[in-house]
Structures are given as C-alpha cells and as structure tokens.
Design an enzyme around this catalytic site. Sequence first.
Site, PDB file in Angstrom:
ATOM      1  N   THR A  67     -12.825   5.147 -13.508  1.00 58.47           N
ATOM      2  CA  THR A  67     -11.822   4.782 -12.501  1.00 58.47           C
ATOM      3  C   THR A  67     -12.071   3.399 -11.937  1.00 58.47           C
ATOM      4  O   THR A  67     -11.206   2.834 -11.270  1.00 58.47           O
ATOM      5  CB  THR A  67     -11.801   5.827 -11.373  1.00 58.47           C
ATOM      6  OG1 THR A  67     -10.635   5.659 -10.583  1.00 58.47           O
ATOM      7  CG2 THR A  67     -13.039   5.722 -10.498  1.00 58.47           C
TER       8      THR A  67
ATOM      9  N   GLU B 296       0.829  -1.202   0.000  1.00 59.57           N
ATOM     10  CA  GLU B 296       0.000   0.000   0.000  1.00 59.57           C
ATOM     11  C   GLU B 296       0.867   1.258   0.000  1.00 59.57           C
ATOM     12  O   GLU B 296       0.574   2.214  -0.719  1.00 59.57           O
ATOM     13  CB  GLU B 296      -0.922  -0.016   1.221  1.00 59.57           C
ATOM     14  CG  GLU B 296      -1.969   1.077   1.231  1.00 59.57           C
ATOM     15  CD  GLU B 296      -3.067   0.880   0.214  1.00 59.57           C
ATOM     16  OE1 GLU B 296      -3.954   1.735   0.118  1.00 59.57           O
ATOM     17  OE2 GLU B 296      -3.049  -0.148  -0.507  1.00 59.57           O
TER      18      GLU B 296
END
Length: 1016
Positions: A547, A440
Amino acid sequence: MHPDRIAELRHETVDMFYHGFDHYMHIAFPEDELRPVSCTPLTRDPLNPRNVELNDVLGNYSLTLIDSLSTLAILASAPPDGNNTGPKALADFQDGIAALVGLYGDGRPGPSGQGTRARGFDVDSKVQVFETVIRGVGGLLSAHLFAVGELPISGYHVPKPNEDVGQQPIIWSNGLKYDGQLLRLGFDLAQRLLPAFYTKTGMPYPRVNLRHGIPFYVNSPLHDNVSLDPNGDGDSAEITETCSAGAGSLVLEFTVLSRLTGDPRFEQAAKRAFWSVWARRSNIGLIGAGVDAEAGHWIGGFAGIGAGSDSFFEYALKTHILLSGHELPNQTMPSQIPYGSWLDPNSLYEPLSDEENSPDQFLDAWHNAHAAIKRHLYSGVHHPHYTVAHVNTGSPQAYWIDSLGAYYSGLLAIAGELDEAIETHLLYTALWTRYSALPERWSVRDGNVEGTLGWWPGRPEFIESTYHIYRATKDPWYLYAGEMVLKDITRRCWTPCGWSGLQDVRTGVKNDRMESFFLGETAKYMYLLFDPDHPLNKLDASYVFTTEGHPLIIPRKPGQRKTRKVPVRQDVQPYDDVNFTTTCPLPPKLPPLSGSATAARPDLYHASSLIRLHHIPNIHSGVDPDTVLANADGQSKPEVKLRSNHTHFPWTLPLSLMPTDGMCAALRQQHTSTIEFPSNTQQSVGSAFNLMFGGNNIMRMGNDGIAINSLNGLKLTMVLEEPPDSLDRAWRIHSIGNLPLGRDEKVYITRDVLADMNDPLFHRLRDGVLVDIILQIEITPEKGEVNATTSEMEPQPDSVSSIGMQESNLEATGLFNSFLQHITSVLREPTATFGPEPIPKRNYQYVEIPAITPTGLGAAPLPDVREAPNPISGIQIESLTWKRFYFADESCYTKLPEVAVKAHNIIVMRRGGCSFSEKLSTIPSFAPHRSALKLVIVVSNENDDPETWGFNVIRPLLDEVQKTPSGIQRRHPIAMLMVGGGDEAYEALKSTQSLGLRRRYHVESQGLTVSNLVVL
C-alpha cells in the site's frame, strides 16, 4: 500516444523525482521530511506529543530516504538516454543504502551495528505501527530484494541470488559490501513493533515507542508480569483506537520478513490481526473504519472503501497473490534466530490454522468483502460511485467521494473486475480534471468540496489506479490521464527545493511539506506508467506492490513444491457468489476508427455530469475573443473568456481519440415514488404498539430493520429496483421520513395496521399461493420441556417455534421474538378475539409450516376462517380453528369411511401412489357442516431438514374437476394444501392439538411489490 511522447513524459517524471529527492538529500538529510516551501527540514513536534498528524508519520529514522530506495531501484532500469538516468539511479540507490547503514549500522550485534545515529532503530520515538510497517519495514525489504537480485534491475546482475548473501557479499562500486544489511535493519525495526501486538484481540495497538515499547498501554497483557518502564513515555491516556487498515494491512511486509529470516513471529502476528478484523465484520459483510484494538468493538460505525479501511481490502487480495504457489509457513520457532530474539505476541493465542494461513482463504475474504461493498456501498445512480454506510445496517451515512478511495479502481483491475474498475476510475478522472488535483473529500450531494477538506498532499492513489488499469487494457486514455497529472503537479506544486502538497485545490495555496509517499509512490507509479518495457512490467511472478508502493516478492527456493491445497472452511457469508471473477478478462475491444475504448464508452459523460465538469471553465482550451462587453464609458471591448467548457476529459486527451460517431447513453436515473400518509389516518390495533413505543410511529429494531407502529403522517420514499432481466421489478423503501435505510434493511408492519388501508399507492394483498399452517402442540412436564407451574402469562423462549418459515419471516423472527413477547400482556385479549373460553393452565408450542395451494381445474378456495395468531408473539390460547384430524396415509383408489368427513375437520394424506385428483376422489361426498371436513393436507415424501420445509415443495396440479368416489362432479369442492417434510411433518401433525391458518400478505404500489416491507 506516440512512443516519443511517452519517452518525453518518462524523462519529465524522472526530473520530477530528482527535483524532490536531490533537495531532500542536500537539505533535509538526515531529517525525516523536507519543507519544500520554506526549504527547511520538517521534524517531529517535541513540544506537542499529541500532534499525531505530524509525529505519527515522522518516525525520526530517515523515513524519506527509506521510502525512496525502491523508486531509485526502479529508475535504475530506465532505458539508455542522454541523461544517463539508469546508471545514476543505480548509483544513488547504492549510495542511499550506504548512507543508511552509516546512520543505523548494519544490524549486527557487534561494533558494525552501531551507526552514527543509533544502533539499529534504537531511538526514543513513539511511532504509528501501521505507518512504520508500510514505509519503514516495507521500504527496507523492497530495497533488499532489489539489492540481492530477487526483483529485477536492468544491467544489475547478482551471480547467485538464491544463495545466502551474508556468506557471499555483493561488492558495489561505492565500496559497500552488501551482505543483507537492509534485511537485518528491517528485522530490527519490526521487532521493536512487536510489543504493540500484545492485546487481547490480536489487533495491534496503534502506537509503540521504538525504544521503550508500550508502557502507555497499561492494560496490555505484556504488563502482567513486567513492571512499566519508568523512562518510557508513560502516558496512561494513550488512545487504543486504530483503524481496520492500520490493524489488518501488515501481512505483506511481515510475511516477506518472516519468509526471508525464517522467523515466523511476524507473519503469524500480522495474519492474526487481519483475521481479527475480518471476524468482526457485520452480518451484512461490511467492516468499519475505526476499531478499538483493546476492546475489539467498532468505533463510529462508518463503513466505506476509503480512509480507515482502504488497504485492508487491498491486502486481502494481494496476500493471496503473494502467497500463491508457496508452501504453508512453518509456525515453529527455530532454535536459533539469525539476528537475535525478542518478544513473541503469538504465545498469547492458539496457533493459526492451515486455513488461516492459506492464500485461498484471503481470496475468499476479498471476494466477500467486494461483494458486500458492491451490495451496500456501490451506487449506480447517475454514474457509479461508492458511498459511506452504516457498518451494521448498510444505511447511507454520507455522500462524499474520498480521495483515498481512488485506489479501489486499480485494485478492481488487479482482481479482474475490469468494467467496474474503468467506470469508477472515470469519476476520479473527471474530478482531477475539474480541480487539477483530488480534494480530500468531495460532496456528491453539494457538488463541491466537502467542508474544508480541500487539500491534496501529493497522494498517489489516482495515478496508482491509472497505472494498473493501463497495464490491464493498454488503452492510451490512461497515458493521457497520467500526462494530465504530471502537467498539473508540475504547474501547481513545484517549489525551488521540492514538491509541496496543496492546502486547498481550489485556490492552489501550497502547504509547507513534501510527503515521503510523493517520492515513494506517486513518482514511482507515474514512471512505470510511462515505461511500458520496464522489467517489473514484464515480470512473470507473484509480486505485489504494498500500500506504500514498495514491490515485494517471496523468493522461490530451488526445487520448492507448489502450495498444498487447503480445504477452505465454508463460513456463512451473506453475499457469496459463484460468479466471482477468478480469471483476468480480456481488455475491451476498440471500436472502429477509434484509438480508445474508454473514450468510446456510452457512459463517458455520466462521470463528467456527476462532477459538474460541464459547468466549469476549461482553463486549457484557450480564450474566445468574440464576446463583446461595454465599458462604463460606453465603449466596447472584447471580454477575455475561456473558449468552452469541458467537452472531454482528461484535458490532455486529443480529439483524435474521440469516436466521430460516438453516442452518449441516457443518464442512469433512479425511479422514485413518495407516499405521504395523512396525519389523521386511523389504525385499528395500533394502541398496543403505542403503549410499547410511547406513541412513536417508527422504531429501529437493532440492526435488523424498522418497525412501523402507525402510518399517521408518515412519509415513505421508495426506489424502483430493476434487475437486468426486468422480471423481478419491485419497489424498495429507501427512506422513512428523513431516515435512510440500508439496501437489505427490512421494514416490519403488522397486518392490523394495514387492515383498513385503502390507498391505490399502498395496499395490502393476500398471497394466493402460499399460506402458513400453525400447529398447536402441547408441552408436557414429563418431557422436561416446560415447568407445569409456569404462568400462562409468561411466554417461554421454547414455546415459540417456526419450521421452514418464508425468508422474510425467518428474518423477522429474531427481530420480533423478544419485542412481541414484551407486549404480549397488552395484545393478549382472547375474550375479544378467540371467544369467551378461559385460558387453561397449559403451555403450548406453536409450529409454523409453509404450505402451498394447488392449481388447475380442481383447485378450491381455502375456507374463510379467522386467522391464527403470529407464533412469535408468544400468545397462548386454548384452541386454534380445527381440532379433529383423520390420517389416511397415501389413500389411493379405496374410498375413505364416512366418519372421516363427518367427524373430522382435516384429512391428512401422504403424497404418492396416485395423482392428487385421484386422492381427493377417495373422499366420500358429504353435506357441509361446522363439524364436517374443511381441508385436506398432503404431506410430501421428501424427508427434508425442518428448516427447509416448504421451500422444496412444488405446486400440486389438480388437472380435473373434483369428483366423488362414484365419479360424479363434487358439488362442494374440498380445499387442499401441500406441505413438505416427509415423515417428520407427518408425525408433527399427528401430535397436533389444534391447527389454524395464517395468510400471507404483501404490499403493492402501482402494480409492483414493495420488496423490503414484511407484513407480520
């Protein structure tokens, strides 16, 4: 890559998708998500409504099925194979739609609109607006466009795709008559989100209840005349914080919905939210990650390209693409809405302008957003990457690489910024090669995972960028990068009932969840990468991927005109650039004897070095049995060691693609210089600042920069800025102590602090070309400009003026105006500085005009006089250096009277009529005296705007030595200055009570200017 190998990878991708989708349909359906480890459905957490990480996404409306429909439609165009992939995917696509209609009805008001679970999406479920739009609404619209033939499916033919499908249903083999059910359901779902747009800012609240609306946002204008629903989720403590992406990334889905239904509410609300976010960008062009939808202010102050703001930039560019070639929208509500009516948040605001609806305006937003990112977030040190900076100052706040930011390389490829796309994608390729996934966050500074943020939930951003760059370059490098991703997912994330994410990329521990975007995006982009002949890859139309990876297009009606060109308003943008990319560049040329331009880049290993990939064992390289170690009993045995570290990446890349004569360029190093001032440095006039600051050496002055009060014990770190032409090399102060500065932040210091400085690495230099003329103009009460009874000890806002100041001083004016006025009473010591005369009961306006010195044989030095005070300090004094002026107009060929030089300090001339040398030759000879002539000021004839005086003036040339009117060389040459401004400047000089000079200074270190240090 050989076509057969590409076909194998395509088949493996199809298998990957179906391994997850089939188990979802068989086990989890109709629940929201699948838990691939425990093989049980993943549902919302009813016991903890604040578990937003789970509940915001799981909308309790068959999210994974909706998210997967467009992927099925894309797989339906698979080329013929032994597994019957295309026909199976088409049947599953149609069956999935039938199942969805069975659950939620067909979107009509009658009995057919009631499904087994709900009528439409009438469920008591609090959802996140952003996630519901991009997954739910976007998934329904994309599947609808495939179903009616507006988006292509090989072998699937719709007779008249432009006709109203509601009047002529499409009959499928599963018995469903498709007549627009998904469009009506998408309309129903979107209408349930409209209450969230009832805000004072135009940005939507982050959450809404699909049944009850927003009773938990008690300050919404929606509640002005409506009582709150007692059956709602009445939590008055609901947070109003959203993110820039969540508020501004709704335009694609809502615009397509409005264009398909004829209902303008959605498009206008989404565009207004986008422009509301954009209007809040900082003075340096950055947008923050977090924003309060109710109050409108930034939260946290961080600006980056990743989490919080990512898709905002994406939608700026893609909205331009989607709308290009289409007419401006109709903003008038139709008399009859096809599927009923509900709330209209647009009624709270003025209608959007044509500019705000224009695709060109969105392109401008993208260009300026990208320019600000390149200016403030892009770091070219070692290997290019993007940092996190303060939204207002641009000062670095964090040095991590965000997994979500991997999308940006693909966006750059779409925008035509191909080289930047390739170089930044290399970094994520190296990072994936190291961890077989993307953590992440990864710390550039520490060279490891940032804290505990080591999970990878199956995100698509890296493979999305890989796909887009491959489409732009056709470089096989990206096929091998895609193969690496596919192999690593298969090896690490497979479970008996689907695909899990990784809780920690370092250990490989799985998490108990399969995200809908894994099937809706990751598998989709992977498949399209390995199917170069897919109809979408050859579609010549203005379609975009949202997206969430859903393809969308606005159908062009027969005979539709092209969009009307709308004049775009010229907002002041800090980084406008005429060189913005507006065309698609050619792919990089392949080097000789090599199959990959990317593999042959001289900076290829820079990304590997930044990620420390060369220190990580390559688990794919085999083992080296030659290393021998001794056992405890003295016997030796071969140690199983990996054969080598990484020498190329991705790990699937064959050596045949590496150039045999390739060369690696030197790493990009940043030259720095650190200066530490001794703690006993004495400053001559630091006392006034100490009184103001309480002895602090530095102070941040809002968002404009840093003020240095004293250099005592201060540590300055400077970096060398080297433009490509190397003509403007200069130092930039990068940090003061432990305080980092933004790229355009200024450091302000008074000349008094530097007066006695004698350091070879940090010394003050006087500008030999430019100087500032200070005009003292009395303000009279009759003119209504200043009250005559006002005390001279109270500086007035109108008593300070600057005309055509140099750029650094223009920036410093707003910063120091109020600051220096606060300390005027401390600094104002005219008895010690300007003589014993008392300050009269008068008020003056001080005007600063830049002036330029001449060059050539006849140039003379300026008089050495005491400098005038800084006009922005607000100091009132009786008189500056010179009071007596003679105005000679053009003064060519006619000798001036003797009184002009004997009784006047300054002669003012107009430019023109003769040369500068000839003008000076009209001045009589005279003996130097305190009352005699000291300076000639020539005023140019250009009547420029006062704000530009001094910027358009060329340096005058005195091409011969100065002579008297009789032709004899002048024994005492006269100093000369030239100013701009034409008639206005000439009249300003006529109204001047007195005039002084203020020199300009800059600081140099090792022969180079410190560019962001402003000497006041």
